[in-house]
Write a protein that holds these residues in place. Structure first.
Motif, PDB file in Angstrom:
ATOM      1  N   HIS A  16       0.825  -1.209   0.000  1.00 30.07           N
ATOM      2  CA  HIS A  16       0.000   0.000   0.000  1.00 30.07           C
ATOM      3  C   HIS A  16       0.855   1.253   0.000  1.00 30.07           C
ATOM      4  O   HIS A  16       0.496   2.260  -0.610  1.00 30.07           O
ATOM      5  N   ALA A  17       2.001   1.195   0.646  1.00 31.22           N
ATOM      6  CA  ALA A  17       2.910   2.356   0.668  1.00 31.22           C
ATOM      7  C   ALA A  17       3.629   2.493  -0.670  1.00 31.22           C
ATOM      8  O   ALA A  17       3.635   3.562  -1.291  1.00 31.22           O
ATOM      9  N   THR A  36       8.796  -5.611  -6.574  1.00 36.06           N
ATOM     10  CA  THR A  36       8.178  -6.406  -5.521  1.00 36.06           C
ATOM     11  C   THR A  36       8.665  -7.839  -5.678  1.00 36.06           C
ATOM     12  O   THR A  36       9.053  -8.255  -6.779  1.00 36.06           O
ATOM     13  N   VAL A 125      15.194  -7.183  -3.772  1.00 40.14           N
ATOM     14  CA  VAL A 125      16.274  -6.239  -3.455  1.00 40.14           C
ATOM     15  C   VAL A 125      17.011  -6.789  -2.240  1.00 40.14           C
ATOM     16  O   VAL A 125      16.391  -7.149  -1.241  1.00 40.14           O
ATOM     17  N   GLN A 371       4.527   0.119   6.910  1.00 36.69           N
ATOM     18  CA  GLN A 371       4.651  -0.699   8.117  1.00 36.69           C
ATOM     19  C   GLN A 371       6.063  -0.683   8.665  1.00 36.69           C
ATOM     20  O   GLN A 371       6.283  -0.794   9.871  1.00 36.69           O
ATOM     21  N   GLY A 377      -1.542  -0.886   9.257  1.00 38.40           N
ATOM     22  CA  GLY A 377      -2.753  -0.588   8.498  1.00 38.40           C
ATOM     23  C   GLY A 377      -2.450  -0.146   7.079  1.00 38.40           C
ATOM     24  O   GLY A 377      -1.430   0.504   6.815  1.00 38.40           O
TER      25      GLY A 377
HETATM   26  C1  LIG Z   1      -0.780 -11.169   9.216  1.00 34.43           C
HETATM   27  C2  LIG Z   1      -1.078  -9.709   9.103  1.00 34.43           C
HETATM   28  C3  LIG Z   1      -1.979  -9.148   9.960  1.00 34.43           C
HETATM   29  C4  LIG Z   1      -2.250  -7.779   9.894  1.00 34.43           C
HETATM   30  N1  LIG Z   1      -3.135  -7.265  10.753  1.00 34.43           N
HETATM   31  C5  LIG Z   1      -3.435  -5.956  10.663  1.00 34.43           C
HETATM   32  C6  LIG Z   1      -4.409  -5.405  11.530  1.00 34.43           C
HETATM   33  O1  LIG Z   1      -4.956  -6.105  12.333  1.00 34.43           O
HETATM   34  N2  LIG Z   1      -4.707  -4.089  11.429  1.00 34.43           N
HETATM   35  C7  LIG Z   1      -4.084  -3.309  10.525  1.00 34.43           C
HETATM   36  O2  LIG Z   1      -4.377  -2.132  10.499  1.00 34.43           O
HETATM   37  N3  LIG Z   1      -3.155  -3.808   9.682  1.00 34.43           N
HETATM   38  C8  LIG Z   1      -2.839  -5.115   9.759  1.00 34.43           C
HETATM   39  N4  LIG Z   1      -1.928  -5.648   8.920  1.00 34.43           N
HETATM   40  C9  LIG Z   1      -1.111  -4.751   8.260  1.00 34.43           C
HETATM   41  C10 LIG Z   1      -1.317  -4.389   6.886  1.00 34.43           C
HETATM   42  O3  LIG Z   1      -1.359  -5.446   6.102  1.00 34.43           O
HETATM   43  C11 LIG Z   1      -0.143  -3.574   6.586  1.00 34.43           C
HETATM   44  O4  LIG Z   1      -0.247  -2.466   7.369  1.00 34.43           O
HETATM   45  C12 LIG Z   1       0.014  -3.094   5.185  1.00 34.43           C
HETATM   46  O5  LIG Z   1      -0.061  -4.109   4.294  1.00 34.43           O
HETATM   47  C13 LIG Z   1       1.349  -2.389   5.134  1.00 34.43           C
HETATM   48  O6  LIG Z   1       1.550  -1.925   3.875  1.00 34.43           O
HETATM   49  P1  LIG Z   1       3.032  -1.715   3.343  1.00 34.43           P
HETATM   50  O7  LIG Z   1       2.911  -1.086   2.034  1.00 34.43           O
HETATM   51  O8  LIG Z   1       3.865  -1.063   4.372  1.00 34.43           O
HETATM   52  O9  LIG Z   1       3.618  -3.185   3.185  1.00 34.43           O
HETATM   53  P2  LIG Z   1       3.069  -4.488   2.532  1.00 34.43           P
HETATM   54  O10 LIG Z   1       1.679  -4.354   2.121  1.00 34.43           O
HETATM   55  O11 LIG Z   1       3.431  -5.588   3.482  1.00 34.43           O
HETATM   56  O12 LIG Z   1       3.951  -4.639   1.174  1.00 34.43           O
HETATM   57  C14 LIG Z   1       5.339  -4.831   1.206  1.00 34.43           C
HETATM   58  C15 LIG Z   1       5.852  -4.991  -0.207  1.00 34.43           C
HETATM   59  O13 LIG Z   1       7.285  -5.014  -0.158  1.00 34.43           O
HETATM   60  C16 LIG Z   1       7.775  -6.039  -1.008  1.00 34.43           C
HETATM   61  N5  LIG Z   1       9.102  -6.388  -0.542  1.00 34.43           N
HETATM   62  C17 LIG Z   1       9.482  -6.654   0.720  1.00 34.43           C
HETATM   63  N6  LIG Z   1      10.799  -6.890   0.777  1.00 34.43           N
HETATM   64  C18 LIG Z   1      11.274  -6.755  -0.504  1.00 34.43           C
HETATM   65  C19 LIG Z   1      12.555  -6.874  -1.122  1.00 34.43           C
HETATM   66  N7  LIG Z   1      13.638  -7.166  -0.419  1.00 34.43           N
HETATM   67  N8  LIG Z   1      12.662  -6.707  -2.464  1.00 34.43           N
HETATM   68  C20 LIG Z   1      11.568  -6.394  -3.207  1.00 34.43           C
HETATM   69  N9  LIG Z   1      10.309  -6.256  -2.684  1.00 34.43           N
HETATM   70  C21 LIG Z   1      10.181  -6.430  -1.351  1.00 34.43           C
HETATM   71  C22 LIG Z   1       6.728  -7.126  -0.925  1.00 34.43           C
HETATM   72  O14 LIG Z   1       6.827  -7.992  -2.000  1.00 34.43           O
HETATM   73  C23 LIG Z   1       5.436  -6.266  -0.926  1.00 34.43           C
HETATM   74  O15 LIG Z   1       5.121  -5.924  -2.241  1.00 34.43           O
HETATM   75  C24 LIG Z   1      -1.616  -6.982   8.963  1.00 34.43           C
HETATM   76  C25 LIG Z   1      -0.699  -7.563   8.063  1.00 34.43           C
HETATM   77  C26 LIG Z   1      -0.433  -8.910   8.149  1.00 34.43           C
HETATM   78  C27 LIG Z   1       0.557  -9.516   7.224  1.00 34.43           C
END
Ligand SMILES: Cc1cc2nc3c(=O)[nH]c(=O)nc-3n(C[C@H](O)[C@H](O)[C@H](O)COP(=O)(O)OP(=O)(O)OC[C@H]3O[C@@H](n4cnc5c(N)ncnc54)[C@H](O)[C@@H]3O)c2cc1C
Length: 628
Positions: A16-17, A36, A125, A371, A377
């Protein structure tokens, strides 16, 4: 240093970020690569299949107002839409919609594939390249290097990901996708401090194995409020799916208590700290021992699957215990688990190592979002991605930083809290966190932020014109209500007495609307005005008139604090030379290096008297410089 490719910006992560960061930067004309580890995991809703809710809905509206994409995406694929807290004050009215998580992913992937200046790649990465305190690019799994002027790291819950289901522990990202361990190690090698956080999710169960008739049906709202200011109700109206409400019970609570040590969390396997406001069922049984029951919401995950999400039953109990637990819930006696609940632990940085632009304080042009910054979230992640993407683009163009202040938006509150407060648990947005929430409502996000998004070349001309039009209509209607004066004639009072008290002197509709019992819908039904208002604009006019006094006071408070918000401290402020600072305050100020005096005042351990000492020191410094 051979590079096999070159981009202005590389975004690591398409969660999402990452998606918001990449789309924003590409729309601002930056040659962007988003990577990703799995294209099938783009914008995955790994936990609850919904967007919005209290405080979170405000973030989505603000992302949209600035020219971000999340709201447009969810308006395309929602399954059910509701405004929460409608019986409470307008500051906490929050849109929450059920998402078709399969289509949410597909639509976001389509957007990434069709955005100009944006390249989408599946690759892992493993390292970032830093030279002279500045980021220069990334390294991927096979050792090849990609050159970049700026990098956004948005790796979510994958970084050092570890999954727990009872005593079963394995290295993994969410939803069975593989983790990002090498990057985690290398970030530490670059001196970036990482800590362990945790979150959890419930099991997914088969719809046909549920007895939904035993549960309370939760319908969507009849009238739909789009998340995006670019959509009207008729643009997105659709037949909605239902959710269902049931409850846990004493028998289940006792069963969980008897097996508490089998849970990964209470069995002592998990070291990371979880979100206080998204507790597991084990947490709830432990924290509220006297409660007879807790609400459980059964929510559809998608129209293309029978999987149902069991909101309120997040757990890290062993699977064989989960099988028994879920069957103890009313209407779930025969439920079939399709995916077990689990907890996931992952690496995150300290937000206090970042500026309000989400750039690292130690490595130039390296940004962090989502995150990984200690939030929890989808909405919290998306708004950080947007701000990081905008600032990476502006850094590359040599333009000034772009920030949202606490009095401008929930995005400002979230980022300011992350970069000034050391928190040891994932940060979830709530309306209570926003001291100016009466002015930061979801219904006026465009009036607050779209011009800012337009001025930096992100919000489109069409969006800007639409906001201007709404603003004009709003002002016109408010003026017309002020000028529409009723006189205490008999026939007028006869009408008024149908819904409020009669008038004794000439009174404008504006002043009648201030009466708590008067709704704008009823008033304009009896006393129509020329200005045509949509339902949402009617509510906006009503709120601004009814809360005029409070909103005015809020504006005065904001102006009062403005002076402190503008007093810059900066990276190189010499706190050791300030006489009279308390030891704890000195230590915290040197550690966090707040950007402004106002930020310093929000750091826990820095008292108002420390702030006074700082102000006196800054005044003396200023006078000394003037005398030189
Ligand atoms: C089990 C679980 C329970 C959750 N429970 C809640 C909840 O109760 N309430 C709530 O508000 N939120 C909850 N969340 C959180 C929510 O899913 C996250 O807040 C949200 O998805 C964060 O978004 P993000 O963009 O930071 O990361 P993510 O959506 O996790 O995306 C990360 C991205 O980074 C990529 N990536 C990671 N490392 C690398 C690398 N080295 N090289 C290339 N790509 C990479 C991945 O492939 C992915 O595309 C939960 C998540 C999970 C997994």
């Amino acid at each position: 240093m051979g590079f096999f490719a070159e981009y202005e910006l590389v975004v690591v992560g398409a969660g999402h970020a990452g998606c918001e960061a990449a789309i924003a930067a590409a729309n601002m004309g930056i040659k962007t690569l988003i990577v990703t580890m799995n294209l099938d995991g783009i914008a995955a809703l790994s936990c609850n299949p919904n967007i919005g809710g209290t405080g979170k809905g405000h973030l989505v509206r603000e992302i949209d107002a600035l020219g971000g994409y999340m709201a447009l995406n969810i308006d395309k694929v929602y399954l059910q839409s509701r405004i929460l807290n409608i019986s409470k004050g307008p500051a906490v009215h929050s849109l929450r919609v059920q998402a078709d998580k399969v289509r949410y992913h597909e639509e976001m992937k389509k957007k990434l594939e069709n955005t100009k200046n944006l390249t989408l790649r599946q690759m892992e990465v493993t390292d970032i390249i830093i030279a002279d305190g500045e980021v220069k690019g990334i390294v991927v799994r096979d050792g090849r290097k990609i050159k970049a002027d700026a990098v956004v790291i948005a790796t979510g819950t994958y970084l050092g990901g570890k999954v727990f289901i009872g005593s079963i522990v394995y290295s993994s990202g969410p939803d069975g996708r593989f983790p990002s361990n090498i990057l985690s190690e290398n970030l530490k090698n670059h001196g970036i401090t990482l800590r362990r956080l945790k979150t959890g999710t419930p099991a997914r169960v088969h719809r046909d194995s549920l007895d939904l008739d035993k549960m309370e049906v939760q319908h969507g709202d009849e009238q739909i409020t789009p998340f995006s200011f670019m959509n009207d109700e008729e643009d997105i109206k659709r037949k909605q799916l239902d959710c269902y409400l049931t409850h846990t019970n004493r028998r289940l609570h006792d069963f969980i208590r008897d097996n508490m040590e089998k849970s990964a969390l209470y069995g002592g396997l998990i070291e990371g700290t979880g979100p206080r406001y998204c507790p597991s069922i084990e947490d709830k049984v432990k924290r509220f021992p006297d409660r007879d029951d807790h609400q459980v919401f059964i929510e559809p995950e998608s129209e293309s699957t029978k999987e149902m999400y069991v909101q309120g039953m997040s757990t890290s109990m062993p699977e064989y215990i989960q099988e028994q637990m879920y069957k103890m819930i009313n209407g779930m006696e025969n439920c079939k688990i399709m995916r077990p609940g689990y907890a996931i632990e992952y690496d995150a940085i300290f937000g206090t190592d970042l500026r309000s632009t989400l750039e690292s304080k130690n490595i130039k042009n390296l940004f962090f979002a989502g995150q990984i910054n200690g939030s929890s979230g989808y909405e919290e992640a998306a708004c950080q991605g947007l701000i990081a993407g905008i600032n990476a683009a502006r850094n590359i163009k040599g333009e000034a930083p772009f920030t949202i202040k606490r009095d401008e938006g929930y995005i400002g509150v979230l980022i300011d809290d992350l970069v000034t407060k050391i928190s040891y648990e994932p940060y979830r947005m709530m309306t209570a966190r926003a001291e100016y929430r009466l002015s930061l409502r979801q219904d006026n996000a465009d009036l607050r932020l779209t011009k800012k998004g337009y001025d930096i070349g992100l919000a489109s001309e069409k969006r800007y014109e639409r906001m201007k039009h709404r603003e004009e209509i709003f002002k016109e209607a408010t003026e017309e209500l002020k000028k529409y004066v009723l006189t205490p004639k008999e026939e007028t009072n006869e009408i008024l007495q149908k819904f409020t008290a009669k008038i004794k002197t000439a009174t404008s509709l504006h002043d009648i609307l201030k009466r708590p019992e008067v709704s704008i819908f009823t008033l304009l039904e009896h006393f129509p005005i020329k200005t045509e208002l949509s339902r949402e604009l009617m509510l906006l006019v009503e709120t601004e008139i009814k809360y005029e006094g409070y909103i005015k006071k809020t504006k005065e408070r904001i102006e009062k604090h403005q002076k402190e918000e503008d007093r810059v401290l900066g990276d190189n402020f010499d706190y050791d030379s300030v006489k009279g600072l308390k030891k704890e305050a000195l230590q915290k100020l040197k550690q966090i290096r707040p950007e402004t005096l106002a930020q310093a005042s929000r750091i826990s351990g820095v008292s108002p008297s420390d702030i006074n000492v700082l102000i006196i020191h800054m005044e003396l410094e200023k006078r000394h410089k003037r005398e030189q």
